[in-house]
Design a protein around this motif. Structure first.
Motif, short mmCIF file in Angstrom:
data_model
loop_
_atom_site.label_atom_id
_atom_site.label_comp_id
_atom_site.label_asym_id
_atom_site.label_seq_id
_atom_site.Cartn_x
_atom_site.Cartn_y
_atom_site.Cartn_z
N LEU A 45 0.82 -1.21 0.00
CA LEU A 45 0.00 0.00 0.00
C LEU A 45 0.86 1.26 0.00
CD1 LEU A 45 -2.85 -1.03 2.49
CD2 LEU A 45 -2.96 -0.88 -0.01
N ASP A 46 2.07 1.16 0.57
CA ASP A 46 2.98 2.32 0.53
C ASP A 46 3.33 2.68 -0.91
OD1 ASP A 46 3.01 2.45 3.26
OD2 ASP A 46 4.82 1.24 3.47
N PHE A 47 3.57 1.66 -1.73
CA PHE A 47 3.91 1.93 -3.12
C PHE A 47 2.68 2.36 -3.91
CE2 PHE A 47 5.18 0.64 -7.51
CZ PHE A 47 6.26 1.51 -7.62
N VAL A 48 1.53 1.86 -3.53
CA VAL A 48 0.29 2.31 -4.16
C VAL A 48 0.11 3.81 -3.95
CG1 VAL A 48 -2.24 2.16 -4.10
CG2 VAL A 48 -0.86 0.08 -4.03
N ALA A 49 0.46 4.30 -2.75
CA ALA A 49 0.38 5.74 -2.48
C ALA A 49 1.29 6.52 -3.41
CB ALA A 49 0.74 6.01 -1.03
N ILE A 50 2.47 5.98 -3.69
CA ILE A 50 3.39 6.63 -4.63
C ILE A 50 2.80 6.63 -6.03
CG2 ILE A 50 5.67 6.45 -5.71
CD1 ILE A 50 6.74 5.40 -3.07
N LEU A 51 2.21 5.53 -6.44
CA LEU A 51 1.57 5.46 -7.75
C LEU A 51 0.46 6.49 -7.88
CD1 LEU A 51 1.38 1.59 -8.30
CD2 LEU A 51 2.98 3.20 -9.35
N LEU A 52 -0.31 6.68 -6.80
CA LEU A 52 -1.38 7.68 -6.82
C LEU A 52 -0.82 9.09 -6.97
CD1 LEU A 52 -3.77 6.30 -4.04
CD2 LEU A 52 -4.12 6.27 -6.51
N MET A 53 0.33 9.35 -6.34
CA MET A 53 0.97 10.65 -6.51
C MET A 53 1.34 10.88 -7.96
SD MET A 53 3.55 10.94 -3.25
CE MET A 53 3.02 10.56 -1.59
N PHE A 54 1.91 9.86 -8.59
CA PHE A 54 2.36 10.01 -9.97
C PHE A 54 1.21 9.99 -10.97
CE2 PHE A 54 6.58 9.23 -8.28
CZ PHE A 54 7.37 10.02 -9.11
N SER A 55 0.01 9.69 -10.52
CA SER A 55 -1.14 9.83 -11.41
C SER A 55 -1.52 11.29 -11.59
CB SER A 55 -2.33 9.03 -10.86
OG SER A 55 -2.80 9.60 -9.65
N HIS A 56 -0.95 12.17 -10.73
CA HIS A 56 -1.25 13.60 -10.81
C HIS A 56 -0.02 14.43 -11.20
CE1 HIS A 56 -5.24 13.07 -9.03
NE2 HIS A 56 -4.69 12.26 -8.14
N VAL A 57 1.18 13.88 -11.02
CA VAL A 57 2.40 14.61 -11.37
C VAL A 57 3.30 13.69 -12.19
CG1 VAL A 57 2.32 16.04 -9.29
CG2 VAL A 57 3.59 13.89 -9.24
N SER A 58 4.19 14.31 -12.97
CA SER A 58 5.11 13.52 -13.79
C SER A 58 6.42 13.25 -13.06
CB SER A 58 5.39 14.24 -15.11
OG SER A 58 5.92 15.54 -14.87
N THR A 59 6.79 14.14 -12.14
CA THR A 59 8.01 13.94 -11.35
C THR A 59 7.73 14.31 -9.90
OG1 THR A 59 8.82 16.20 -11.77
CG2 THR A 59 9.53 14.46 -13.30
N LEU A 60 8.54 13.77 -9.00
CA LEU A 60 8.43 14.06 -7.58
C LEU A 60 9.81 14.49 -7.10
CD1 LEU A 60 6.61 14.01 -5.04
CD2 LEU A 60 7.39 11.67 -4.65
N GLY A 61 9.96 15.77 -6.80
CA GLY A 61 11.27 16.28 -6.43
C GLY A 61 12.28 16.16 -7.55
N GLY A 62 11.78 16.16 -8.79
CA GLY A 62 12.67 16.02 -9.94
C GLY A 62 12.96 14.58 -10.32
N PHE A 63 12.38 13.61 -9.62
CA PHE A 63 12.61 12.19 -9.87
C PHE A 63 11.39 11.59 -10.58
CE2 PHE A 63 15.90 13.10 -7.01
CZ PHE A 63 16.78 12.02 -6.91
N THR A 64 11.64 10.74 -11.56
CA THR A 64 10.56 10.05 -12.26
C THR A 64 10.08 8.86 -11.44
OG1 THR A 64 12.08 8.60 -13.45
CG2 THR A 64 11.55 10.73 -14.47
N LEU A 65 8.99 8.24 -11.87
CA LEU A 65 8.45 7.09 -11.14
C LEU A 65 9.45 5.94 -11.05
CD1 LEU A 65 6.22 5.52 -9.73
CD2 LEU A 65 5.25 4.97 -11.97
N PRO A 66 10.12 5.53 -12.15
CA PRO A 66 11.10 4.44 -12.00
C PRO A 66 12.24 4.79 -11.05
CG PRO A 66 10.50 4.72 -14.31
CD PRO A 66 9.91 5.88 -13.57
N GLU A 67 12.64 6.06 -11.00
CA GLU A 67 13.72 6.47 -10.09
C GLU A 67 13.26 6.41 -8.63
OE1 GLU A 67 16.22 9.53 -12.99
OE2 GLU A 67 14.52 10.27 -11.82
N VAL A 68 12.04 6.86 -8.37
CA VAL A 68 11.50 6.76 -7.02
C VAL A 68 11.31 5.29 -6.65
CG1 VAL A 68 9.53 7.30 -5.53
CG2 VAL A 68 10.41 9.02 -7.12
N ALA A 69 10.89 4.47 -7.63
CA ALA A 69 10.72 3.04 -7.38
C ALA A 69 12.06 2.39 -7.02
CB ALA A 69 10.12 2.36 -8.60
N LEU A 70 13.16 2.88 -7.61
CA LEU A 70 14.48 2.37 -7.25
C LEU A 70 14.79 2.67 -5.79
CD1 LEU A 70 17.21 1.09 -8.08
CD2 LEU A 70 17.96 3.39 -8.72
N LEU A 71 14.49 3.90 -5.36
CA LEU A 71 14.68 4.25 -3.96
C LEU A 71 13.79 3.40 -3.05
CD1 LEU A 71 14.78 8.16 -4.20
CD2 LEU A 71 16.73 6.62 -3.97
#
Length: 273
Positions: A45-71
């Motif tokens: 569910l923690d990662f689902v929350a990240i996916l929901l964020m990226f459904s509204h933005v293309s980057t988070l702090g300058g990081f793309t979804l695959p980059e955040v997924a790596l973290l």
């Protein structure tokens, strides 16, 4: 030689106690499967929350979804391994309060091994599996010019990160010899720390980043190595060479945690005194 034999004895004792709890767990296989699945789902569910964020933005702090997924994947897998092996350490405060730690002191096995292996929870493999799946997916999607060094950096940060988290578990348990009811303080650095590391350092204030770099060095779990892998600059402007310091930091953290544990254990006076 004496320390080597003590370490071997501790590992053997840990293995025997953990194996006992695994046999007990596998007696009820359906229950184990359901609890492991529940652990997997809860952490997912923690990662689902990240996916929901990226459904509204293309980057988070300058990081793309695959980059955040790596973290997320590296932090989740490293913490999951440490939680699997050392997650029972937060029960020490309860043992100190009710006096049941005394029973461990009279047994012919290291107390640290007994506390760490107590009620070994195989269901925590669900957390490890979930983090590992996200990590594998991120590696197939992230845009990185892979080199031999960057490839080696990924398992290195997972193993080093697990050792750093394990050291935090032990240090937090050692603090409970005096505080006796500080499991939530420990959890703020373990469970809270892994949540922090699942997001880019660029979304946090620089004072926070400095704190988890120089005070409690959680940044060496994945932030600094991952920034090197992704080819991104450190927000604090630190030298690139620190990305390779995770194994050394892990060794230092384990040494400090071990020293804190020995001091705490020597200070224990039982509840009857």
């Amino acid at each position: 030689m004496t320390r080597g034999r003590a370490l071997a004895t501790g590992v053997r004792a840990y293995g025997l106690i953990a194996a006992m709890w695994v046999r007990s767990t596998m007696t009820y296989r359906a229950s184990f499967a359901m609890t492991a699945l529940g652990n997997f789902t809860a952490t997912a569910l923690d990662f689902v929350a990240i996916l929901l964020m990226f459904s509204h933005v293309s980057t988070l702090g300058g990081f793309t979804l695959p980059e955040v997924a790596l973290l997320y994947g590296t932090a989740g897998t490293a913490f999951g391994l440490a939680d699997l092996v050392m997650g029972s350490m937060d029960r020490l405060g309860r043992r100190v309060r009710d006096g049941t730690l005394d029973t461990l002191l009279v047994r012919p096995a290291p107390v640290l091994a007994q506390v760490a292996a107590d009620r070994f929870a195989l269901r925590r493999l669900g957390r490890v599996t979930q983090g590992l799946l996200v990590l594998v997916w991120s590696l197939t999607q992230v845009q990185v010019e892979w080199t031999a060094v960057k490839v080696a950096m990924v398992p290195l940060m997972v193993v080093s990160g697990a050792a750093i988290f394990a050291a935090v578990f032990v240090a937090g348990a050692a603090f409970q010899f005096w505080a006796q009811d500080a499991s939530e303080v420990q959890n703020s650095f373990t469970y809270g720390g892994t949540t922090l590391l699942q997001y880019p350092p660029t979304v946090f204030a620089k004072d926070m980043v400095r704190g988890v770099t120089f005070v409690v060095p959680l940044a060496f779990v994945n932030w600094l190595p991952a920034l090197y892998v992704l080819g991104r600059p450190d927000p604090l402007g630190l030298p690139d060479g620190l990305a390779f310091a995770s194994p050394l930091v892990a060794v230092v953290c384990c040494a400090v945690a071990g020293a804190a544990w020995r001091v705490g254990l020597r200070s224990y006076r039982s509840t009857g005194n």
